[in-house]
Design a protein around this motif. Structure first.
Motif, short mmCIF file in Angstrom:
data_model
loop_
_atom_site.label_atom_id
_atom_site.label_comp_id
_atom_site.label_asym_id
_atom_site.label_seq_id
_atom_site.Cartn_x
_atom_site.Cartn_y
_atom_site.Cartn_z
N ARG A 264 19.01 23.93 -4.67
CA ARG A 264 17.91 23.33 -3.93
C ARG A 264 18.36 23.17 -2.48
N HIS A 265 17.50 23.54 -1.56
CA HIS A 265 17.87 23.51 -0.15
C HIS A 265 17.69 22.12 0.44
N SER A 266 18.47 21.88 1.52
CA SER A 266 18.39 20.61 2.21
C SER A 266 16.99 20.37 2.72
N GLY A 267 16.51 19.18 2.54
CA GLY A 267 15.18 18.80 3.05
C GLY A 267 14.08 18.99 2.04
N GLN A 268 14.32 19.75 0.95
CA GLN A 268 13.30 19.94 -0.07
C GLN A 268 13.13 18.66 -0.87
N PRO A 269 11.90 18.22 -1.16
CA PRO A 269 11.70 16.94 -1.85
C PRO A 269 12.28 16.96 -3.26
N SER A 270 12.74 15.78 -3.69
CA SER A 270 13.26 15.61 -5.04
C SER A 270 12.11 15.36 -6.01
N LEU A 271 12.23 15.90 -7.21
CA LEU A 271 11.22 15.68 -8.23
C LEU A 271 11.30 14.25 -8.76
N LEU A 272 10.21 13.81 -9.36
CA LEU A 272 10.19 12.50 -9.99
C LEU A 272 11.29 12.44 -11.04
N GLY A 273 12.10 11.38 -10.98
CA GLY A 273 13.19 11.24 -11.92
C GLY A 273 14.47 11.91 -11.48
N HIS A 274 14.52 12.36 -10.20
CA HIS A 274 15.72 13.02 -9.69
C HIS A 274 16.19 12.33 -8.41
N PHE A 275 17.44 12.66 -8.01
CA PHE A 275 18.09 11.94 -6.92
C PHE A 275 18.87 12.91 -6.03
N ARG A 276 18.81 12.66 -4.71
CA ARG A 276 19.64 13.39 -3.74
C ARG A 276 20.35 12.38 -2.86
N THR A 277 21.64 12.58 -2.64
CA THR A 277 22.45 11.57 -1.97
C THR A 277 22.11 11.41 -0.49
N VAL A 278 22.19 12.51 0.28
CA VAL A 278 21.96 12.46 1.73
C VAL A 278 21.16 13.70 2.13
N PRO A 279 20.50 13.68 3.31
CA PRO A 279 19.71 14.84 3.71
C PRO A 279 20.50 16.13 3.79
N SER A 280 21.80 16.05 4.09
CA SER A 280 22.61 17.27 4.24
C SER A 280 23.08 17.82 2.90
N SER A 281 22.81 17.12 1.79
CA SER A 281 23.25 17.59 0.48
C SER A 281 22.23 18.56 -0.12
N SER A 282 22.72 19.62 -0.71
CA SER A 282 21.84 20.59 -1.36
C SER A 282 21.72 20.35 -2.86
N GLU A 283 22.44 19.35 -3.37
CA GLU A 283 22.46 19.07 -4.80
C GLU A 283 21.45 17.98 -5.15
N VAL A 284 20.67 18.23 -6.21
CA VAL A 284 19.74 17.23 -6.73
C VAL A 284 20.13 16.94 -8.18
N TYR A 285 20.28 15.66 -8.51
CA TYR A 285 20.77 15.24 -9.82
C TYR A 285 19.69 14.50 -10.59
N PRO A 286 19.67 14.66 -11.91
CA PRO A 286 18.75 13.83 -12.71
C PRO A 286 19.18 12.37 -12.66
N CYS A 287 18.23 11.48 -12.54
CA CYS A 287 18.55 10.06 -12.46
C CYS A 287 19.06 9.53 -13.80
N MET A 288 19.87 8.47 -13.71
CA MET A 288 20.46 7.88 -14.91
C MET A 288 19.37 7.43 -15.89
N PHE A 289 18.31 6.79 -15.34
CA PHE A 289 17.23 6.28 -16.19
C PHE A 289 15.92 7.03 -15.93
N GLU A 290 16.05 8.24 -15.41
CA GLU A 290 14.95 9.17 -15.22
C GLU A 290 13.81 8.53 -14.41
#
Length: 464
Positions: A1-27
């Motif tokens: 996932r590219h920087s600046g792309q919105p995170s889906l519901l239930g997902h998390f991105r740490t900082v704007p410069s991060s390209s990684e999106v993670y599923p949330c602990m409690f979705e």
């Protein structure tokens, strides 16, 4: 996932410069999704990496797996149930130990009670071990079973009293010291009783009562304290964008594993872990010292030897430690040590396996081996207790199979599966009740036969 792309519901991105999106602990319950990053993605009451921590003024409710408002919810059902049980049982054990013991020996087989309790304690960890939410109504059942762990970290909303108790490292230390405090209070009460005038028999009875309470506390809390402490060593990496990878404590993603705070906790946690893991070794040392009384060399039949040992349980050396061996066969006088390690592997080690599918298969294997062991080795001297232990581990094996199946398939919300799980896991209750009633009737019948034989013997002696 590219920087600046919105995170889906239930997902998390740490900082704007991060390209990684993670599923949330409690979705979806915790993460809103959208163009933001960090805490701005979290719903009210949640914060930190993956929105996995509760904000100040909120506490984590384990059964519902949500952060709840301290002001709106002062008391949880878990807090009420556990508080009442602890107070009632504690007072009964300290002030009416003899009466409680006599009642339990008459109406309950405590070996069966421990089998059921141990099974519930292990079953409660299956959803987290395999990382799969069970479908209703099984989900509600396992939320109730979770109370059997008596995990001090989850039962009481300490963070509502002091926000520092919301931090995992603090909670591990406080809960471990809290259990140690309960043991200390038990021995302080014994010390106070020692100061009172009493006969040697009364002193022995007091020591036996308090030593049994101490061993009971270590028995109950050993697996859950082990799990809490071992979780304190597991760190995971997350993409921090331009700042590189971050090492965070998996049990509390608000704690940086490279911080001085964590390093201080790490050293103390090592000490607490060592002390906790000495509990089964303490059991073995206690039993090994009296092994000559537990299973002495004899030419008598095993049944006669067992009756001899049961009579010796009232002796000075055996009465205080009968909690550790009284339910086991002569040759298995050390079995409580083995059972302690088996429990801690199920409750504390399996949940730490990173690959949850592998954890599920290991759980199936261990439960299946337990079935074979209890069926063939028969460590309990009551036959029906061996049968109950075998059935309990078959139930555990089925639950692990079902959990692993749900993880690798798309049937996670199938209500019919939840009903089957519920039915299988409550079946142990009527089974244990029926076997206990059968045992009670058998004991009554044996006592009646002994009484009649004794009367015949007296009558014959009178005639002579």
């Amino acid at each position: 996932r590219h920087s600046g792309q919105p995170s889906l519901l239930g997902h998390f991105r740490t900082v704007p410069s991060s390209s990684e999106v993670y599923p949330c602990m409690f979705e979806k319950a915790a993460c809103l999704g959208g163009n933001s990053t960090g805490n701005k993605l979290c719903r009210e009451g949640y914060e930190a990496m993956l929105c996995s921590s509760c904000s100040t003024g909120y506490f984590f409710d384990s059964p519902s797996r949500t952060c709840r408002d301290c002001e709106a919810t002062h008391v949880t059902p878990a807090m009420v149930v556990v508080s009442v049980v602890i107070v009632v049982v504690g007072c009964a054990l300290i002030f009416m130990y003899d009466k409680v013991k006599a009642w339990s020996e008459k109406w309950l087989n405590m070996g069966k009670v421990r089998i059921v309790y141990t099974t519930c304690q292990i079953l409660a960890t299956v959803p987290s071990t395999v990382d799969v939410p069970f479908p209703e109504p099984a989900r509600s059942l396992f939320s109730i079973l979770d109370l059997s762990g008596l995990n001090p970290l989850d039962l009481f909303a300490g963070e509502c009293v002091n926000e520092g108790l919301g931090s995992y490292d603090t909670r591990v230390i406080v809960s471990t010291l809290g259990v140690g405090g309960l043991c200390a209070v038990n021995w302080l009460v014994f010390g106070a009783r020692r100061l009172m005038p009493a006969t040697s028999e009364q002193r022995l009875q007091a020591f036996s009562s308090h030593n049994s309470i101490f061993l009971g506390l270590t028995y109950v809390f050993y697996p859950t304290l082990s799990l809490a402490q071992l979780k304190g060593y597991v760190c995971v990496e997350y993409d921090g964008g331009d700042e590189g990878m971050m090492r965070l404590l998996k049990a509390d993603l608000s704690i940086d594993c490279d911080s001085d705070r964590y390093q201080s906790f790490f050293g103390l946690n090592v000490f607490l872990t060592i002390v906790t893991q000495l509990i089964p070794l303490m059991y073995f040392v206690i039993l090994y010292r009296v092994r000559h009384l537990l299973h002495p060399p004899s030419q008598r039949s095993p049944q006669a030897q067992l009756r001899d040992r049961q009579r010796r349980e009232q002796e000075h050396e055996l009465r205080p430690v009968s909690f550790l061996f009284t339910h086991y066969n002569l040759g298995w006088w050390y079995f409580e040590v083995i059972e302690s390690y088996r429990r801690v592997v199920f409750v504390s080690i399996l949940p730490l396996i990173p690959d949850k599918t592998v954890a599920g298969f290991v759980g199936i294997l261990m439960a299946s081996l337990s079935v074979s062991f209890y069926r063939d080795a028969r460590p309990y001297h009551v036959t029906s207790s061996n049968a109950l232990a075998t059935v309990a581990n078959q139930q555990l094996s089925f639950t692990y199979v079902t959990a692993t199946f749900l993880r690798v398939t798309e049937y996670g919300n199938d209500v019919s599966g939840g009903i089957v799980l519920l039915s299988v896991n409550i079946a142990i209750i009527p089974f244990s009740i029926v076997t206990s009633m059968v045992d009670h009737k058998r004991r009554v019948k044996e006592e009646e036969i002994k009484r009649k034989n004794y009367e015949k013997l007296k009558h014959a002696e009178a005639e002579d």
